[in-house]
Design a protein around this motif. Structure first.
Motif, PDB file in Angstrom:
ATOM      1  N   ASP A  98      51.541-103.989  89.892  1.00 10.24           N
ATOM      2  CA  ASP A  98      51.023-104.203  88.725  1.00 10.24           C
ATOM      3  C   ASP A  98      50.193-102.884  88.216  1.00 10.24           C
ATOM      4  OD1 ASP A  98      51.784-106.794  88.594  1.00 10.24           O
ATOM      5  OD2 ASP A  98      49.880-107.768  89.089  1.00 10.24           O
ATOM      6  N   GLY A  99      49.533-102.265  89.273  1.00  3.03           N
ATOM      7  CA  GLY A  99      48.842-100.828  88.912  1.00  3.03           C
ATOM      8  C   GLY A  99      49.828 -99.999  88.349  1.00  3.03           C
ATOM      9  N   ARG A 100      50.966 -99.925  89.229  1.00  2.05           N
ATOM     10  CA  ARG A 100      52.124 -98.844  88.884  1.00  2.05           C
ATOM     11  C   ARG A 100      52.665 -99.201  87.584  1.00  2.05           C
ATOM     12  NH1 ARG A 100      55.261 -99.816  93.649  1.00  2.05           N
ATOM     13  NH2 ARG A 100      53.615 -99.923  94.931  1.00  2.05           N
ATOM     14  N   LYS A 101      52.650-100.256  87.093  1.00  2.00           N
ATOM     15  CA  LYS A 101      53.187-100.758  85.913  1.00  2.00           C
ATOM     16  C   LYS A 101      52.251-100.560  84.846  1.00  2.00           C
ATOM     17  CE  LYS A 101      54.864-104.718  83.060  1.00  2.00           C
ATOM     18  NZ  LYS A 101      55.068-106.259  83.352  1.00  2.00           N
ATOM     19  N   ILE A 102      50.967-100.594  84.863  1.00  5.59           N
ATOM     20  CA  ILE A 102      49.812-100.502  84.182  1.00  5.59           C
ATOM     21  C   ILE A 102      49.956 -98.925  83.747  1.00  5.59           C
ATOM     22  CG2 ILE A 102      47.419-100.433  83.667  1.00  5.59           C
ATOM     23  CD1 ILE A 102      47.330-103.057  85.052  1.00  5.59           C
ATOM     24  N   VAL A 103      50.023 -98.261  84.810  1.00  2.89           N
ATOM     25  CA  VAL A 103      49.775 -96.743  84.921  1.00  2.89           C
ATOM     26  C   VAL A 103      51.370 -95.972  84.177  1.00  2.89           C
ATOM     27  CG1 VAL A 103      50.166 -94.484  86.092  1.00  2.89           C
ATOM     28  CG2 VAL A 103      48.269 -96.198  86.678  1.00  2.89           C
ATOM     29  N   ASP A 104      52.255 -96.568  84.126  1.00  2.00           N
ATOM     30  CA  ASP A 104      53.524 -96.395  83.401  1.00  2.00           C
ATOM     31  C   ASP A 104      53.435 -96.786  82.056  1.00  2.00           C
ATOM     32  OD1 ASP A 104      54.753 -95.370  85.951  1.00  2.00           O
ATOM     33  OD2 ASP A 104      55.736 -97.480  86.174  1.00  2.00           O
TER      34      ASP A 104
END
Length: 178
Positions: free
Chosen positions: A101-107
């Motif tokens: 989720d963090g990676r998705k948010i960062v992306d």
């Protein structure tokens, strides 16, 4: 002398003094021993036996309780280990989900930032192009006036006069000296 010895023996106690043959004292001591043995067997041994039996039963119950509690502890320990393994697995899954989720948010944020920066760059490029076009037009008009002024100075003749053709086209005419 034979008779004297018999009368002396009779005066001393009568019969022979052989310890292997029981006399009356032996029987009296035997009867007293049996009475004491009966009293001890009747009044002393049963309470002691009962207390020892209760103690043995208590020891057996304690041993059984210890065995059961050891089994329960082992089962609880096993359940605890299983629960901890499940909890660790769930925590790992949650951690991985949070990372994803963090990676998705960062992306997503990077994408938005890229879009915003591209839009800002495009707006800046458009503004710069508009300013450059305005400045270029301004400079073109300045260059013409500066060129005519410089030509006038160099030639010593005013070259900014306009002919009727120049007025209609908007371009200055050059006059040459002859």
């Amino acid at each position: 002398m034979g008779q004297v010895s018999v009368s002396v023996l009779a005066a001393e106690g009568g019969g022979s003094n052989n310890f292997l043959i029981p006399n009356g004292t032996f029987f009296v001591v035997l009867i007293i021993f049996l009475i004491v043995l009966g009293v001890i067997g009747t009044f002393v041994v049963p309470p002691i036996s009962r207390v020892l039996g209760e103690r043995d039963a208590m020891v057996r119950a304690t041993a059984e309780n210890n065995r059961r509690s050891a089994e329960q502890f082992a089962a609880a320990q096993s359940d605890y280990q299983k629960a901890m393994a499940v909890a660790r697995k769930e925590a790992g899954g949650i951690r991985e989900q949070a990372r994803a989720d963090g990676r998705k948010i960062v992306d997503d944020m990077r994408g938005r930032a890229s879009e915003e920066s591209a839009a800002a760059l495009q707006r800046a490029a458009e503004q710069l192009k508009a300013q450059a076009d305005g400045i270029a037009a301004e400079l073109r008009s300045s260059v013409e006036s500066l060129g005519t002024a410089l030509a006038s100075r160099v030639l010593g003749v005013d070259v900014t006069r306009k002919t009727p053709q120049a007025k209609t086209t908007g371009q200055p005419t050059t006059v040459s000296r002859r």
